[in-house]
Motif scaffolding. Sequence first.
Motif, PDB file in Angstrom:
ATOM      1  N   PRO A 101       0.688  -1.128  -0.158  1.00 17.72           N
ATOM      2  CA  PRO A 101      -0.164  -0.028   0.112  1.00 17.72           C
ATOM      3  C   PRO A 101       0.768   1.497   0.090  1.00 17.72           C
ATOM      4  O   PRO A 101       1.706   1.127   0.608  1.00 17.72           O
ATOM      5  N   ALA A 124      -9.259   2.060  -1.634  1.00 13.99           N
ATOM      6  CA  ALA A 124      -9.410   1.633  -0.393  1.00 13.99           C
ATOM      7  C   ALA A 124      -8.364   0.898   0.454  1.00 13.99           C
ATOM      8  O   ALA A 124      -8.380   0.814   1.509  1.00 13.99           O
ATOM      9  N   MET A 125      -7.574   0.183  -0.515  1.00 10.53           N
ATOM     10  CA  MET A 125      -6.495  -0.706   0.180  1.00 10.53           C
ATOM     11  C   MET A 125      -5.040  -0.101   0.052  1.00 10.53           C
ATOM     12  O   MET A 125      -4.285  -0.609   0.186  1.00 10.53           O
ATOM     13  N   GLY A 126      -5.304   1.383  -0.205  1.00 16.61           N
ATOM     14  CA  GLY A 126      -4.196   2.464   0.098  1.00 16.61           C
ATOM     15  C   GLY A 126      -3.144   2.426  -0.961  1.00 16.61           C
ATOM     16  O   GLY A 126      -1.984   2.749  -0.854  1.00 16.61           O
ATOM     17  N   PHE A 241     -15.832  -4.114   2.386  1.00 15.50           N
ATOM     18  CA  PHE A 241     -15.635  -2.652   1.731  1.00 15.50           C
ATOM     19  C   PHE A 241     -16.943  -1.863   1.416  1.00 15.50           C
ATOM     20  O   PHE A 241     -17.147  -0.847   1.401  1.00 15.50           O
ATOM     21  N   ARG A 244     -18.608  -0.737   4.452  1.00 13.04           N
ATOM     22  CA  ARG A 244     -17.972   0.500   5.011  1.00 13.04           C
ATOM     23  C   ARG A 244     -17.801   1.569   4.427  1.00 13.04           C
ATOM     24  O   ARG A 244     -17.476   2.619   4.731  1.00 13.04           O
TER      25      ARG A 244
ATOM     26  N   TYR C  91       6.710   1.604   9.312  1.00 16.13           N
ATOM     27  CA  TYR C  91       6.145   1.237   8.143  1.00 16.13           C
ATOM     28  C   TYR C  91       6.502  -0.090   7.511  1.00 16.13           C
ATOM     29  O   TYR C  91       5.664  -0.625   6.936  1.00 16.13           O
ATOM     30  N   LYS C  95       4.512  -3.269   6.322  1.00 18.05           N
ATOM     31  CA  LYS C  95       4.957  -3.702   5.117  1.00 18.05           C
ATOM     32  C   LYS C  95       5.115  -5.289   4.984  1.00 18.05           C
ATOM     33  O   LYS C  95       4.955  -5.830   4.022  1.00 18.05           O
ATOM     34  N   PRO C 101      -4.764  -5.380   3.318  1.00 15.68           N
ATOM     35  CA  PRO C 101      -5.498  -4.127   3.368  1.00 15.68           C
ATOM     36  C   PRO C 101      -7.029  -4.154   3.439  1.00 15.68           C
ATOM     37  O   PRO C 101      -7.634  -5.091   2.792  1.00 15.68           O
ATOM     38  N   GLY C 102      -7.744  -3.894   4.436  1.00 14.94           N
ATOM     39  CA  GLY C 102      -9.144  -4.330   4.880  1.00 14.94           C
ATOM     40  C   GLY C 102      -9.287  -5.031   6.089  1.00 14.94           C
ATOM     41  O   GLY C 102     -10.131  -4.944   6.597  1.00 14.94           O
ATOM     42  N   ALA C 124      -3.560   4.983   6.393  1.00 11.85           N
ATOM     43  CA  ALA C 124      -3.213   4.965   5.288  1.00 11.85           C
ATOM     44  C   ALA C 124      -3.000   4.004   4.175  1.00 11.85           C
ATOM     45  O   ALA C 124      -3.061   4.131   3.027  1.00 11.85           O
ATOM     46  N   MET C 125      -2.565   2.965   4.865  1.00  9.19           N
ATOM     47  CA  MET C 125      -2.311   1.678   4.034  1.00  9.19           C
ATOM     48  C   MET C 125      -3.354   0.604   4.064  1.00  9.19           C
ATOM     49  O   MET C 125      -3.354  -0.468   3.528  1.00  9.19           O
ATOM     50  N   GLY C 126      -4.576   1.222   4.399  1.00  4.20           N
ATOM     51  CA  GLY C 126      -5.680   0.562   4.270  1.00  4.20           C
ATOM     52  C   GLY C 126      -6.405  -0.761   5.004  1.00  4.20           C
ATOM     53  O   GLY C 126      -7.552  -1.268   5.237  1.00  4.20           O
ATOM     54  N   TYR C 127      -5.515  -0.523   6.278  1.00  2.00           N
ATOM     55  CA  TYR C 127      -6.074  -1.653   7.327  1.00  2.00           C
ATOM     56  C   TYR C 127      -6.892  -0.770   8.207  1.00  2.00           C
ATOM     57  O   TYR C 127      -6.996   0.401   8.345  1.00  2.00           O
ATOM     58  N   ARG C 128      -7.554  -1.849   8.832  1.00  4.51           N
ATOM     59  CA  ARG C 128      -8.563  -1.317  10.170  1.00  4.51           C
ATOM     60  C   ARG C 128      -7.821  -1.427  11.263  1.00  4.51           C
ATOM     61  O   ARG C 128      -7.247  -2.674  11.637  1.00  4.51           O
ATOM     62  N   GLU C 237       9.724   5.630   0.425  1.00  4.51           N
ATOM     63  CA  GLU C 237       8.408   5.197   0.493  1.00  4.51           C
ATOM     64  C   GLU C 237       7.626   5.679   1.888  1.00  4.51           C
ATOM     65  O   GLU C 237       6.478   6.358   1.695  1.00  4.51           O
ATOM     66  N   GLU C 240       6.905   9.484   1.597  1.00  9.78           N
ATOM     67  CA  GLU C 240       5.864   9.955   0.683  1.00  9.78           C
ATOM     68  C   GLU C 240       4.586   9.923   1.034  1.00  9.78           C
ATOM     69  O   GLU C 240       3.801  10.982   1.030  1.00  9.78           O
ATOM     70  N   PHE C 241       4.205   9.092   2.408  1.00  8.30           N
ATOM     71  CA  PHE C 241       3.105   9.425   3.152  1.00  8.30           C
ATOM     72  C   PHE C 241       3.012  10.630   3.881  1.00  8.30           C
ATOM     73  O   PHE C 241       1.976  11.224   3.713  1.00  8.30           O
ATOM     74  N   ARG C 244       2.396  13.183   1.043  1.00  7.70           N
ATOM     75  CA  ARG C 244       0.804  13.019   0.660  1.00  7.70           C
ATOM     76  C   ARG C 244      -0.137  13.562   1.738  1.00  7.70           C
ATOM     77  O   ARG C 244      -1.321  13.848   1.453  1.00  7.70           O
TER      78      ARG C 244
END
Lengths: 273, 273, 273, 273
Positions: A101, A124-126, A241, A244, C91, C95, C101-102, C124-128, C237, C240-241, C244
């Motif tokens: 992501p 949504a998955m980053g 997804f 959510r 990070y 990774k 993600p999700g 930001a990486m899509g995880y909950r 990487e 970059e977050f 952004r």
Amino acid sequence: MIKLGSGLSESQVKIGQRVGVAWQRDICGACGMCLTEGGETRCFEQLNSGRKIDGTFAEYTVVPYRYLTKLIEGPEDQVLAPILCGGVTIYKGLKICGATPGQWVVVSGAGGGVGALGIQYSKAMGYRTIAIDAGKEKEKYCLDLGAEVFIDLKTTADIASVVRENTSGRGAAAVLVTAGSGKAYQDALGMLGPFGSLVCIGIPPPSQLVNFHPLLFIDMGIRIIGSAVGTRLDIQEAIEFVQRGLVHPTVQMTTLEQLSEVSEQIVQGKVGI
Amino acid sequence: MIKLGSGLSESQVKIGQRVGVAWQRDICGACGMCLTEGGETRCFEQLNSGRKIDGTFAEYTVVPYRYLTKLIEGPEDQVLAPILCGGVTIYKGLKICGATPGQWVVVSGAGGGVGALGIQYSKAMGYRTIAIDAGKEKEKYCLDLGAEVFIDLKTTADIASVVRENTSGRGAAAVLVTAGSGKAYQDALGMLGPFGSLVCIGIPPPSQLVNFHPLLFIDMGIRIIGSAVGTRLDIQEAIEFVQRGLVHPTVQMTTLEQLSEVSEQIVQGKVGI
Amino acid sequence: MIKLGSGLSESQVKIGQRVGVAWQRDICGACGMCLTEGGETRCFEQLNSGRKIDGTFAEYTVVPYRYLTKLIEGPEDQVLAPILCGGVTIYKGLKICGATPGQWVVVSGAGGGVGALGIQYSKAMGYRTIAIDAGKEKEKYCLDLGAEVFIDLKTTADIASVVRENTSGRGAAAVLVTAGSGKAYQDALGMLGPFGSLVCIGIPPPSQLVNFHPLLFIDMGIRIIGSAVGTRLDIQEAIEFVQRGLVHPTVQMTTLEQLSEVSEQIVQGKVGI
Amino acid sequence: MIKLGSGLSESQVKIGQRVGVAWQRDICGACGMCLTEGGETRCFEQLNSGRKIDGTFAEYTVVPYRYLTKLIEGPEDQVLAPILCGGVTIYKGLKICGATPGQWVVVSGAGGGVGALGIQYSKAMGYRTIAIDAGKEKEKYCLDLGAEVFIDLKTTADIASVVRENTSGRGAAAVLVTAGSGKAYQDALGMLGPFGSLVCIGIPPPSQLVNFHPLLFIDMGIRIIGSAVGTRLDIQEAIEFVQRGLVHPTVQMTTLEQLSEVSEQIVQGKVGI
């Protein structure tokens, strides 16, 4: 005395429970694919809805209980239905694409049904998403859905170069081709950065082959893989997804009576899929 | 119209075919483990031979057809039987251990039933094997089975150091602990080289816990994983090594009538398992 | 005739370029870790800023050019600095954590410096994200940063059960322990769902060991791994977050003259790290 | 005060030590590939022996110390030299091919220099090997080296079918193409079983492209990857097989004076490579 397998276990669906019927209707559980870990969606003898057996344009249908997909309460039927085939397919493609992501992912054929879901899942998955399709209308559609970059294949001579420019020169971490087009695949190979993955999802006509030179794999460390729908767990994850509010399938409601008419419109390109 | 799942598919076992009944007798197909790719051997509601249902010390037994393991013709029953539980367990442990053939693998508890199969599989799979057990008798046994190095845990003060000496200072790529001993696990953590894997196979008594400090994982990149028997395909692969003459289970034939007597001998430590 | 390695290549940093000095100041390039793919951050002979050599509380410092980290223009120095150590560490932990993600990820010690960055990266990486820390203040802080669930370790008797309740009974796909606490690790083992990963990041005092029973790995398919800062690419990487706008390190500016005073406050627990 | 990187560390080569000079003579350490874990052998600016700089047909040469490959004492120079390029290349191809020892691996172009080493490494690494090449002489050579099956590409109409017959209908777990032939690659795609890997090693002329249809990847779960020589650690591991007597490069000794003559013979196909 042996109850498991000959009836419903506690963990399985209950009468009255909300369920879905997916593209994959049943598997044999014993072929070379079924015996291989992660191979179930590629069962050599699988039954698919609307192929060897009747599909789901019906009010009643018979399905083996173990392949009934448990559905959560909440979202309306029409937004869950597309997830059971197209949605889970692109979700699974992203799940196995190998990108971290935050890295760039290209969705080729992004304005189509699967592609449009792909943009939403990718965001949504980053992932940072580059959408490829044709025309101003698709451009607006894709950017609205969450793509950061849109590349118009009709007006762009060297798509791979534009992908590279938009990824700090590195190239994409993954390209998911949802278009059923040999040319889309051919272009995709040039977009990949170091150790990137080309994920095959869309199915071109049998005559449209893609060609490669082995040196590309040797020099760049890239790989080609394919994604085939998803397991029942993948479907549950993909649906979450929607629940959510991160993925919204674009659907158009109609009636069983109008099916022939709608099919005709799809064939004529008046309704996108 | 739906035939699959409601009967035998072409790819499944036929009447008259040679089959085996493994430790894993059936799975629910719908729990959190079954739904996860590769999770089937950890089904939360699985039926095991000799646990929730009757075992295989019998002349007749009822087994769901999809969990009958297809067996090749050739090897005698008594050399195939141990593969269906202990053999496939250690084979699967090696299959997932992450070591590249040619690298050093330690089998801890190498003189036991599972461990002795482990030495043979490890050698046949191209690994260089260090065997750990106690006593001169076990030493001869392990070296005869194919271990390159034997470390006697009774006479060696610092086993981890000896492993390091025998691996050019690097440490082992993987350690498979087949002994049901907390101490065997404790020692194993110190034997691993960069990015090595500790594979949990043997089950110590509940009170025997293993200690670690997180820095070991941070500094060395090692991992701990576990292995739980194997799938039906794993069993077929494990059996092929027996068929090829690379793995020979040591078995002692007896009769159903003598079962109680043999069980008693095992409890008294007169017969190894 | 050999120019590479004896000077700057085209791809390396230029004079005048914005650069950072990370925790990892140089590597030997030849030890067992450096020779192993992905092992560079664990070089057995690495030089670290502020350990074997002087750190970066200085106006001038000497650093091998190849370990100068290229920094993008834009973000201020003070928001990039924390990424070069704590930020890249969490990070990289995400990774390699193996979660899709999700899925649900737990950050233990979420209110600390690394943990707070962890919540932001995780989102930001899509995880909950489930955040674990103590107190109302931390709760507000963690939820504001993007955690969906906060568990107060002071008032929660069985943290693992609460994690399970919040993950539909499945358990977490990954738990990243950023707290330097043996108890945090001990609790973490019980939170993992099928095939989940415990990622070691925080370093407890040497005396605080964590214990496990091998059956947990056998039954659940879980693994323990560790994360050690990140490579120069990981840093790029991670930065970059920040660029952004998805990750905002909380920083407090001070002067070199006040360093002793601030250090004293940290020791007394008046300033968080 | 900074010593590392500006001189020899303890772990590096010493004066007087036996060393080798590999195909990869130096890397930049800072390009997109070098920054990526596992990317060093694909450095975009690498120096190769005999390409941008002088090769090793010389009595003296200058090499950056960090790319001197440490060699063990024992084996003669002439059996180690081929491992530093061809040997490590096929070894690394097998190391990443994804097959489990005991499964079937195809070496295409098995009678060539790299292929012949491939048969030996494949066998030593526990794989069952199918060799593909042309003619009775190559057949004997390949079987003597350890292949279990030889398929003559000149006399076999459908090679893929013969591979399938010899693998219980499953297909190969991996195919390593060492032949510099587009046709060899084309055939290879049809030999793969479920989730099998095509590993690109040989480099066909630029005009010889390989065709695929994406459905093959979707249906079969296969992947295409490439292998590019190996790291210094891979070389050390590959050499160990020679030291252990499991791999014997076939070499023909000559003198520097006869180089032109031998080169001519190679061009004329009188000496195999």
